[in-house]
Design an enzyme around this catalytic site. Structure first.
Site, PDB file in Angstrom:
ATOM      1  N   LYS A 195      -8.319 -32.913  22.783  1.00 24.10           N
ATOM      2  CA  LYS A 195      -9.408 -33.647  22.116  1.00 24.10           C
ATOM      3  C   LYS A 195      -8.805 -34.765  21.267  1.00 24.10           C
ATOM      4  O   LYS A 195      -8.195 -34.512  20.233  1.00 24.10           O
ATOM      5  CB  LYS A 195     -10.246 -32.734  21.217  1.00 24.10           C
ATOM      6  CG  LYS A 195     -11.527 -33.481  20.801  1.00 24.10           C
ATOM      7  CD  LYS A 195     -12.158 -32.980  19.551  1.00 24.10           C
ATOM      8  CE  LYS A 195     -11.647 -33.580  18.281  1.00 24.10           C
ATOM      9  NZ  LYS A 195     -11.891 -35.031  18.134  1.00 24.10           N
ATOM     10  N   GLY A 251      -2.851 -33.781  12.382  1.00 27.87           N
ATOM     11  CA  GLY A 251      -3.893 -34.419  11.574  1.00 27.87           C
ATOM     12  C   GLY A 251      -3.680 -34.100  10.112  1.00 27.87           C
ATOM     13  O   GLY A 251      -2.561 -33.772   9.692  1.00 27.87           O
ATOM     14  N   SER A 252      -4.763 -34.157   9.359  1.00 27.75           N
ATOM     15  CA  SER A 252      -4.626 -33.988   7.899  1.00 27.75           C
ATOM     16  C   SER A 252      -4.364 -32.517   7.548  1.00 27.75           C
ATOM     17  O   SER A 252      -4.747 -31.608   8.290  1.00 27.75           O
ATOM     18  CB  SER A 252      -5.894 -34.472   7.212  1.00 27.75           C
ATOM     19  OG  SER A 252      -6.969 -33.664   7.632  1.00 27.75           O
ATOM     20  N   THR A 253      -3.774 -32.310   6.391  1.00 29.40           N
ATOM     21  CA  THR A 253      -3.470 -30.949   5.944  1.00 29.40           C
ATOM     22  C   THR A 253      -4.759 -30.149   5.735  1.00 29.40           C
ATOM     23  O   THR A 253      -4.815 -28.963   6.080  1.00 29.40           O
ATOM     24  CB  THR A 253      -2.615 -31.015   4.665  1.00 29.40           C
ATOM     25  OG1 THR A 253      -1.359 -31.618   5.018  1.00 29.40           O
ATOM     26  CG2 THR A 253      -2.344 -29.634   4.083  1.00 29.40           C
ATOM     27  N   GLY A 291      -6.041 -29.122   9.125  1.00 32.35           N
ATOM     28  CA  GLY A 291      -5.074 -28.183   9.709  1.00 32.35           C
ATOM     29  C   GLY A 291      -5.208 -26.793   9.105  1.00 32.35           C
ATOM     30  O   GLY A 291      -5.208 -25.788   9.819  1.00 32.35           O
ATOM     31  N   GLU A 327       1.018 -30.111  12.783  1.00 29.73           N
ATOM     32  CA  GLU A 327       1.776 -31.292  12.335  1.00 29.73           C
ATOM     33  C   GLU A 327       0.864 -32.037  11.373  1.00 29.73           C
ATOM     34  O   GLU A 327      -0.111 -32.656  11.792  1.00 29.73           O
ATOM     35  CB  GLU A 327       2.121 -32.190  13.535  1.00 29.73           C
ATOM     36  CG  GLU A 327       3.005 -31.536  14.580  1.00 29.73           C
ATOM     37  CD  GLU A 327       4.431 -31.315  14.104  1.00 29.73           C
ATOM     38  OE1 GLU A 327       4.831 -31.912  13.087  1.00 29.73           O
ATOM     39  OE2 GLU A 327       5.133 -30.515  14.741  1.00 29.73           O
ATOM     40  N   CYS A 377       2.369 -40.469   9.649  1.00 30.46           N
ATOM     41  CA  CYS A 377       2.548 -39.272   8.816  1.00 30.46           C
ATOM     42  C   CYS A 377       3.868 -39.338   8.069  1.00 30.46           C
ATOM     43  O   CYS A 377       3.994 -38.781   6.989  1.00 30.46           O
ATOM     44  CB  CYS A 377       2.498 -38.035   9.696  1.00 30.46           C
ATOM     45  SG  CYS A 377       3.611 -38.134  11.098  1.00 30.46           S
ATOM     46  N   GLU A 406      -1.662 -38.335  -0.079  1.00 30.62           N
ATOM     47  CA  GLU A 406      -1.353 -39.186   1.071  1.00 30.62           C
ATOM     48  C   GLU A 406      -2.385 -40.304   1.175  1.00 30.62           C
ATOM     49  O   GLU A 406      -3.585 -40.036   1.267  1.00 30.62           O
ATOM     50  CB  GLU A 406      -1.376 -38.340   2.347  1.00 30.62           C
ATOM     51  CG  GLU A 406      -0.937 -39.110   3.572  1.00 30.62           C
ATOM     52  CD  GLU A 406      -0.989 -38.261   4.832  1.00 30.62           C
ATOM     53  OE1 GLU A 406      -1.971 -37.518   5.018  1.00 30.62           O
ATOM     54  OE2 GLU A 406      -0.049 -38.370   5.641  1.00 30.62           O
TER      55      GLU A 406
HETATM   56  P1  NAD Z   1      -8.113 -35.441  10.632  1.00 29.53           P
HETATM   57  O1  NAD Z   1      -7.568 -34.130  10.216  1.00 29.53           O
HETATM   58  O2  NAD Z   1      -9.331 -35.943   9.975  1.00 29.53           O
HETATM   59  O3  NAD Z   1      -8.437 -35.442  12.200  1.00 29.53           O
HETATM   60  C1  NAD Z   1      -7.484 -35.139  13.179  1.00 29.53           C
HETATM   61  C2  NAD Z   1      -8.190 -34.605  14.401  1.00 29.53           C
HETATM   62  O4  NAD Z   1      -8.846 -33.396  14.050  1.00 29.53           O
HETATM   63  C3  NAD Z   1      -9.265 -35.515  14.984  1.00 29.53           C
HETATM   64  O5  NAD Z   1      -9.240 -35.410  16.389  1.00 29.53           O
HETATM   65  C4  NAD Z   1     -10.548 -34.907  14.435  1.00 29.53           C
HETATM   66  O6  NAD Z   1     -11.679 -35.147  15.239  1.00 29.53           O
HETATM   67  C5  NAD Z   1     -10.186 -33.444  14.453  1.00 29.53           C
HETATM   68  N1  NAD Z   1     -10.978 -32.625  13.532  1.00 29.53           N
HETATM   69  C6  NAD Z   1     -11.456 -32.974  12.312  1.00 29.53           C
HETATM   70  N2  NAD Z   1     -12.146 -31.934  11.779  1.00 29.53           N
HETATM   71  C7  NAD Z   1     -12.096 -30.927  12.684  1.00 29.53           C
HETATM   72  C8  NAD Z   1     -12.633 -29.609  12.724  1.00 29.53           C
HETATM   73  N3  NAD Z   1     -13.362 -29.114  11.729  1.00 29.53           N
HETATM   74  N4  NAD Z   1     -12.394 -28.857  13.815  1.00 29.53           N
HETATM   75  C9  NAD Z   1     -11.656 -29.330  14.831  1.00 29.53           C
HETATM   76  N5  NAD Z   1     -11.131 -30.575  14.866  1.00 29.53           N
HETATM   77  C10 NAD Z   1     -11.350 -31.357  13.786  1.00 29.53           C
HETATM   78  O7  NAD Z   1      -6.906 -36.470  10.489  1.00 29.53           O
HETATM   79  P2  NAD Z   1      -6.940 -38.055  10.722  1.00 29.53           P
HETATM   80  O8  NAD Z   1      -7.505 -38.712   9.531  1.00 29.53           O
HETATM   81  O9  NAD Z   1      -7.534 -38.343  12.054  1.00 29.53           O
HETATM   82  O10 NAD Z   1      -5.375 -38.361  10.838  1.00 29.53           O
HETATM   83  C11 NAD Z   1      -4.578 -38.690   9.777  1.00 29.53           C
HETATM   84  C12 NAD Z   1      -3.757 -37.481   9.350  1.00 29.53           C
HETATM   85  O11 NAD Z   1      -2.913 -37.049  10.413  1.00 29.53           O
HETATM   86  C13 NAD Z   1      -2.822 -37.790   8.204  1.00 29.53           C
HETATM   87  O12 NAD Z   1      -2.875 -36.754   7.260  1.00 29.53           O
HETATM   88  C14 NAD Z   1      -1.450 -37.829   8.872  1.00 29.53           C
HETATM   89  O13 NAD Z   1      -0.376 -37.551   8.023  1.00 29.53           O
HETATM   90  C15 NAD Z   1      -1.609 -36.791   9.932  1.00 29.53           C
HETATM   91  N6  NAD Z   1      -0.603 -36.968  10.987  1.00 29.53           N
HETATM   92  C16 NAD Z   1       0.421 -36.064  11.065  1.00 29.53           C
HETATM   93  C17 NAD Z   1       1.421 -36.229  12.012  1.00 29.53           C
HETATM   94  C18 NAD Z   1       2.571 -35.268  12.105  1.00 29.53           C
HETATM   95  O14 NAD Z   1       3.230 -35.234  13.155  1.00 29.53           O
HETATM   96  N7  NAD Z   1       2.868 -34.486  11.076  1.00 29.53           N
HETATM   97  C19 NAD Z   1       1.359 -37.310  12.899  1.00 29.53           C
HETATM   98  C20 NAD Z   1       0.306 -38.209  12.793  1.00 29.53           C
HETATM   99  C21 NAD Z   1      -0.677 -38.023  11.823  1.00 29.53           C
END
Ligand code: NAD
Length: 493
Positions: free
Chosen positions: A176, A229-231, A234, A251, A285, A386
């Protein structure tokens, strides 16, 4: 206005409409205008995708000899190489990354598929030196259906970090992409078809996290959740996966320190700090968003840093000469501007940027000038949270121990940079820093060969390298009796 193209999801080898019949717009961040319609997937779509992946796992994929799986993965990698330009153009339109950078990144992505294809038929178990009259050996087996959920900042790269090891290990996949950037993952499915993956081995559903992401995570047939994605998200998905004791790899976010000592090669360090925070407009990230500078060189360093950063050309991501593009979407744009206000209110001193650039070319899109604050201390929100944008917080330090304490005083632990010409100090720092990656006299290097992941709230598990494929395998011990007879179980000893 011309009608927008309607994208389709890819489930069970078919291009399908969403069960809801609903779509939402995806927006080009350079123009702030929609350019395509994305299917708004829901729990029903999640269910059909996981079931398709499960059927493919039970069917052809798990039983296919790994050498044959590897051939399909190599073919897929070559197809990405052939279609790199088209993929780069779509990614730029969807998330605003520089076209020049995307050319480079998409030319590099096939390495993940080649590397894990190479590992597919080298996953060996061992025969144990068993103390019982038995032959006991272990096998490393795939888990089943793996769900991959990725963010918008590097959609194809982050897709591939999960897809390549998961597939090479013999799992099937439901991916997704983020709601803001679904187009390249769907385009990639045209290449999945051409490469000859059996139906259902790779599926892509699109839509919002709560509507389609959560049902993927909680589906009873899902065996592994790979999330980037975000902490906050996650941690939430971790708790959902825990209910069924599903495997996860996470991650997550970062607030990485980039530490410059007074004996560093200053021009190199300036380039490394700028690349670390302003590359990809700060939306990585691993962004080196906290600059720690030793007091003796602080003023000189900030002057050079500001002058070099000010020379960066902000503008149309498609133009070869552009060095800094837009923020990927409106929500993130508003968030970054909010943090610039917070830093000002907290008393940080603005030395560069601080808002929209005053340029005709950037007047429509989500642009923010590269921004540098000094006078930051590590208790300020701008040093702790962040931002995920082109905003650098500069903190001054005196001694090595102080630099380590400040660097480690963070809930995150994704990465850290050290700039020094003293190798003993560099090695000591690499021991002491609480981070999954430590870069010495370099920054933001990642490779398919080298494990990547976070300490503390930056994540669980590792991607890349041999460790990366272990996330997608489970170990089975097999016992074969070599005893002459099976003893009476009621006579012990
Ligand atoms: P986000 O957590 O808002 O979303 C990431 C993904 O999760 C999206 O596909 C979103 O649709 C999905 N999502 C959101 N809520 C969900 C839920 N309740 N259930 C299932 N899926 C859900 O993050 P973002 O704003 O899209 O991305 C930025 C973040 O990603 C930053 O915190 C960044 O540090 C992190 N990031 C980490 C790495 C790494 O390798 N550590 C790499 C890139 C980005």
């Amino acid at each position: 206005m011309a009608e927008l193209e309607r994208l389709k999801m890819y489930i069970g080898g078919q291009w399908v409409e969403p069960c809801s019949g609903a779509y939402f717009e995806t927006v080009d961040p350079f123009t702030a205008r929609p350019w395509a319609l994305v299917p708004r997937g829901n729990a029903e779509d999640a269910d059909r995708a996981v079931r398709a992946a499960h059927a493919a796992f039970k069917g052809p994929w798990r039983t296919m000899h790994p050498s044959k799986r590897a051939k399909i993965l190599h073919r897929f990698a070559s197809l990405i190489e052939d279609h790199a330009l088209a993929l780069a153009e779509i990614e730029v339109r969807d998330n605003g990354r520089l076209l020049a950078e995307m050319h480079h990144q998409i030319a590099y992505i096939p390495n993940w598929y080649h590397y894990y294809a190479g590992l597919a038929d080298k996953i060996e178990g061992v025969v144990h030196p068993c103390d019982k009259p038995a032959l006991s050996y272990s096998r490393h087996e795939p888990l089943g259906v793996c769900v991959g959920i990725v963010p918008w900042n590097a959609p194809l790269l982050l897709f591939s970090l999960k897809a390549a090891p998961a597939l090479a290990a013999g799992n099937t996949l439901v991916m997704k992409p983020a709601e803001h950037t679904s187009a390249t993952a769907l385009k990639l499915m045209e290449l999945v078809e051409k490469a000859g993956f059996p139906e259902g081995v790779v599926n892509v559903v699109t839509g919002y996290g709560r509507e389609v992401g959560e049902p993927l995570v909680t589906h009873p047939l899902t065996r592994h959740v790979g999330f980037t994605g975000s902490t906050a998200t996650g941690a939430h998905l971790y708790s959902l996966a825990a209910r069924d004791v599903k495997r996860v790899s996470l991650e997550l976010g970062g607030k990485s320190p980039n530490i410059v000592f007074d004996d560093a090669a200053i021009d190199d360090a300036v380039r490394g700090v700028v690349g670390g925070i302003f590359g990809a407009t700060g939306q990585t990230c691993i962004a080196g968003s906290r600059l720690l500078v030793q007091r003796k060189i602080h003023d000189q360093f900030v002057d050079k840093l500001s002058a070099f950063t000010a020379s960066a050309r902000v503008g149309d991501p498609r133009k070869r000469e552009t060095q800094i593009g837009p923020i990927a979407n409106q929500m993130q744009y508003d968030k970054v501007l909010g943090y610039i206000d917070i830093a000002r209110q907290e008393g940080a001193e603005l030395v560069l940027g601080g808002g929209r650039p005053d340029l005709e070319e950037t007047s429509q899109g989500y642009f923010i000038s590269p921004t540098i604050f000094t006078g930051v201390n590590n208790t300020m929100r701008i040093a702790r949270e962040e931002v995920f944008g082109p905003v650098l917080s500069t903190i001054v330090f005196d001694e090595v121990e102080e630099a380590v304490d400040i660097a480690n005083d963070s809930e995150f632990g994704l990465a850290a940079g050290v700039w020094t010409s003293d190798m003993k100090r560099a090695l000591r720092m690499s021991d002491l820093l609480e981070a999954g990656s430590v870069w010495i006299n370099t920054y933001r290097d990642i490779s398919y060969t080298t494990p990547f992941g976070g300490y503390k709230k930056s994540g669980i598990g590792r991607e890349n390298g041999v460790e990366g494929i272990r996330e997608y395998l489970q170990t089975k011990a097999v016992w074969i009796s070599t005893a002459d007879e099976i003893k009476n179980p009621f006579v012990i000893g």
